[in-house]
Design a protein around this motif. Sequence first.
Motif, PDB file in Angstrom:
ATOM      1  N   ILE A   1       0.845  -1.196   0.000  1.00 41.99           N
ATOM      2  CA  ILE A   1       0.000   0.000   0.000  1.00 41.99           C
ATOM      3  C   ILE A   1       0.878   1.243   0.000  1.00 41.99           C
ATOM      4  O   ILE A   1       1.684   1.458   0.917  1.00 41.99           O
ATOM      5  CB  ILE A   1      -0.940   0.000   1.221  1.00 41.99           C
ATOM      6  CG1 ILE A   1      -1.746  -1.314   1.258  1.00 41.99           C
ATOM      7  CG2 ILE A   1      -1.867   1.197   1.196  1.00 41.99           C
ATOM      8  CD1 ILE A   1      -2.496  -1.528   2.551  1.00 41.99           C
ATOM      9  N   LYS A   2       0.730   2.063  -1.020  1.00 41.45           N
ATOM     10  CA  LYS A   2       1.520   3.286  -1.136  1.00 41.45           C
ATOM     11  C   LYS A   2       1.076   4.316  -0.087  1.00 41.45           C
ATOM     12  O   LYS A   2      -0.043   4.258   0.420  1.00 41.45           O
ATOM     13  CB  LYS A   2       1.369   3.881  -2.542  1.00 41.45           C
ATOM     14  CG  LYS A   2       1.941   3.010  -3.657  1.00 41.45           C
ATOM     15  CD  LYS A   2       3.451   2.913  -3.554  1.00 41.45           C
ATOM     16  CE  LYS A   2       4.018   2.109  -4.728  1.00 41.45           C
ATOM     17  NZ  LYS A   2       5.494   1.984  -4.630  1.00 41.45           N
ATOM     18  N   PRO A   3       1.944   5.276   0.258  1.00 44.56           N
ATOM     19  CA  PRO A   3       1.584   6.299   1.240  1.00 44.56           C
ATOM     20  C   PRO A   3       0.317   7.046   0.854  1.00 44.56           C
ATOM     21  O   PRO A   3       0.017   7.221  -0.335  1.00 44.56           O
ATOM     22  CB  PRO A   3       2.800   7.227   1.240  1.00 44.56           C
ATOM     23  CG  PRO A   3       3.939   6.353   0.810  1.00 44.56           C
ATOM     24  CD  PRO A   3       3.353   5.419  -0.195  1.00 44.56           C
ATOM     25  N   GLY A   4      -0.428   7.471   1.864  1.00 44.67           N
ATOM     26  CA  GLY A   4      -1.664   8.207   1.629  1.00 44.67           C
ATOM     27  C   GLY A   4      -2.642   7.973   2.765  1.00 44.67           C
ATOM     28  O   GLY A   4      -2.397   7.146   3.653  1.00 44.67           O
ATOM     29  N   VAL A   5      -3.744   8.697   2.744  1.00 46.04           N
ATOM     30  CA  VAL A   5      -4.812   8.525   3.728  1.00 46.04           C
ATOM     31  C   VAL A   5      -5.973   7.824   3.034  1.00 46.04           C
ATOM     32  O   VAL A   5      -6.584   8.380   2.114  1.00 46.04           O
ATOM     33  CB  VAL A   5      -5.261   9.886   4.309  1.00 46.04           C
ATOM     34  CG1 VAL A   5      -6.424   9.679   5.282  1.00 46.04           C
ATOM     35  CG2 VAL A   5      -4.100  10.581   5.014  1.00 46.04           C
ATOM     36  N   TYR A   6      -6.261   6.614   3.463  1.00 49.74           N
ATOM     37  CA  TYR A   6      -7.303   5.799   2.852  1.00 49.74           C
ATOM     38  C   TYR A   6      -8.546   5.835   3.742  1.00 49.74           C
ATOM     39  O   TYR A   6      -8.565   5.250   4.825  1.00 49.74           O
ATOM     40  CB  TYR A   6      -6.801   4.368   2.665  1.00 49.74           C
ATOM     41  CG  TYR A   6      -5.658   4.261   1.679  1.00 49.74           C
ATOM     42  CD1 TYR A   6      -5.891   3.877   0.367  1.00 49.74           C
ATOM     43  CD2 TYR A   6      -4.344   4.568   2.059  1.00 49.74           C
ATOM     44  CE1 TYR A   6      -4.850   3.785  -0.549  1.00 49.74           C
ATOM     45  CE2 TYR A   6      -3.296   4.491   1.156  1.00 49.74           C
ATOM     46  CZ  TYR A   6      -3.548   4.092  -0.154  1.00 49.74           C
ATOM     47  OH  TYR A   6      -2.515   4.017  -1.058  1.00 49.74           O
ATOM     48  N   ARG A   7      -9.567   6.551   3.276  1.00 51.10           N
ATOM     49  CA  ARG A   7     -10.808   6.666   4.040  1.00 51.10           C
ATOM     50  C   ARG A   7     -11.720   5.509   3.650  1.00 51.10           C
ATOM     51  O   ARG A   7     -12.646   5.661   2.852  1.00 51.10           O
ATOM     52  CB  ARG A   7     -11.463   8.021   3.788  1.00 51.10           C
ATOM     53  CG  ARG A   7     -10.547   9.179   4.130  1.00 51.10           C
ATOM     54  CD  ARG A   7     -11.201  10.544   3.948  1.00 51.10           C
ATOM     55  NE  ARG A   7     -10.232  11.610   4.152  1.00 51.10           N
ATOM     56  CZ  ARG A   7      -9.823  12.045   5.332  1.00 51.10           C
ATOM     57  NH1 ARG A   7     -10.330  11.503   6.441  1.00 51.10           N
ATOM     58  NH2 ARG A   7      -8.924  13.008   5.431  1.00 51.10           N
TER      59      ARG A   7
END
Length: 381
Positions: free
Chosen positions: A116-122
């Motif tokens: 999973i690549k960096p980021g905010v997953y809502r």
Amino acid sequence: MASKSLFYLNTLFILLLSIFCLKSSSSSLLDTETDYTRWVSWNVHNHQKRAMLRAKSTNQAPGADGKLVLDDKLRQAEMNSVRVNVSQDGTGDFKTIGEAINSIPPYNTRRVIIAIKPGVYREKIFIPRTLPFLTFLGDWSEPPTITGNDTASVSGNDGKPLRTYQSATVAVDANYFVAINMKFENTAPHVIGTRQGQAVALRISGTKAAFYNCSFYGDQDTLYDHKGLHYFNNCFIQGSVDFIFGSGRSFYENCHLNSIAKKVASLTAQKRSNSSLASGFSFKDSTITGSGLIYLGRAWGDYSRVVFSYTYMDKIVLPQGWNDWGDQRRDSRVYYGEYKCTGPGSNLTGRVTWARVLTDEEAGPFIGTYYVEGDTWLISP
């Protein structure tokens, strides 16, 4: 005259009955203490016996390189592992974690690494029992965050409250789950005095699950360590009320436990409901910091079991250390132990009388991955 004689007889009867009840109570208390001591002795000897068997198995395992052989299901899954990529910018195989999970066929038998690549997953993630052997792999330098804000009082699709169990941002029912370099979050705040504010960041209900370098952010009931064998290494866990709770049999090693309590709260609420269950939380080489005043644990279950070893405890830990949740019957049943801990909060002077300062032998069963039978299922991340 007859009335006076009857009065004396009644008085004598009440006196004899009181003496009998007192003896029965003392006898019952003595029996309870004897049973408790027997259990402690059994636990030590059972650990020693299992250690001998492990050593024997290791010597006899061909090509094991000093470790026991993985269980058959896990060994087969590791030999046939596959990898998929999730990236919100569209450069991976999938844009969402949910899409990657839905692509895996039910009754999966091989390790599926979801990078999973960096980021905010809502996203609200659910991994059913039919999807074992999944791994969430994040970036060490910038771990991805899976976030949500459901609480126990929020209405689900059926119009009924979700309750604590379904409030989790990420819920794992499958066995052999692994998470590496991940952040699990529930942003719902705990408001003192309100009900049904439980807001779980992660619920782990499958067995043989491991978490490495992961963070769990929440307020009330952050980490639902529901059931099964679990291992947490180098993890950060934050919350206020009962922020690590459940019936799991779990080993927390080198973890940072951070309280954001505004007043008085509890770090753990372990729910071991009968003496035959092998559940309990063991913390080793960990750190307790934060705000408010906290108990190390309160007895959600009658036979709640929590042990802290080699752990630094800041001054936020209450002198009493432990809480029986208002039921004094639990005082003689719970197993709350401390072993060679440090820091101002580790001062044992004001501890409740039913907490235990463990001897070397008594601490032995709780201070290694063998506590969660990790020799046959823990793999290098």
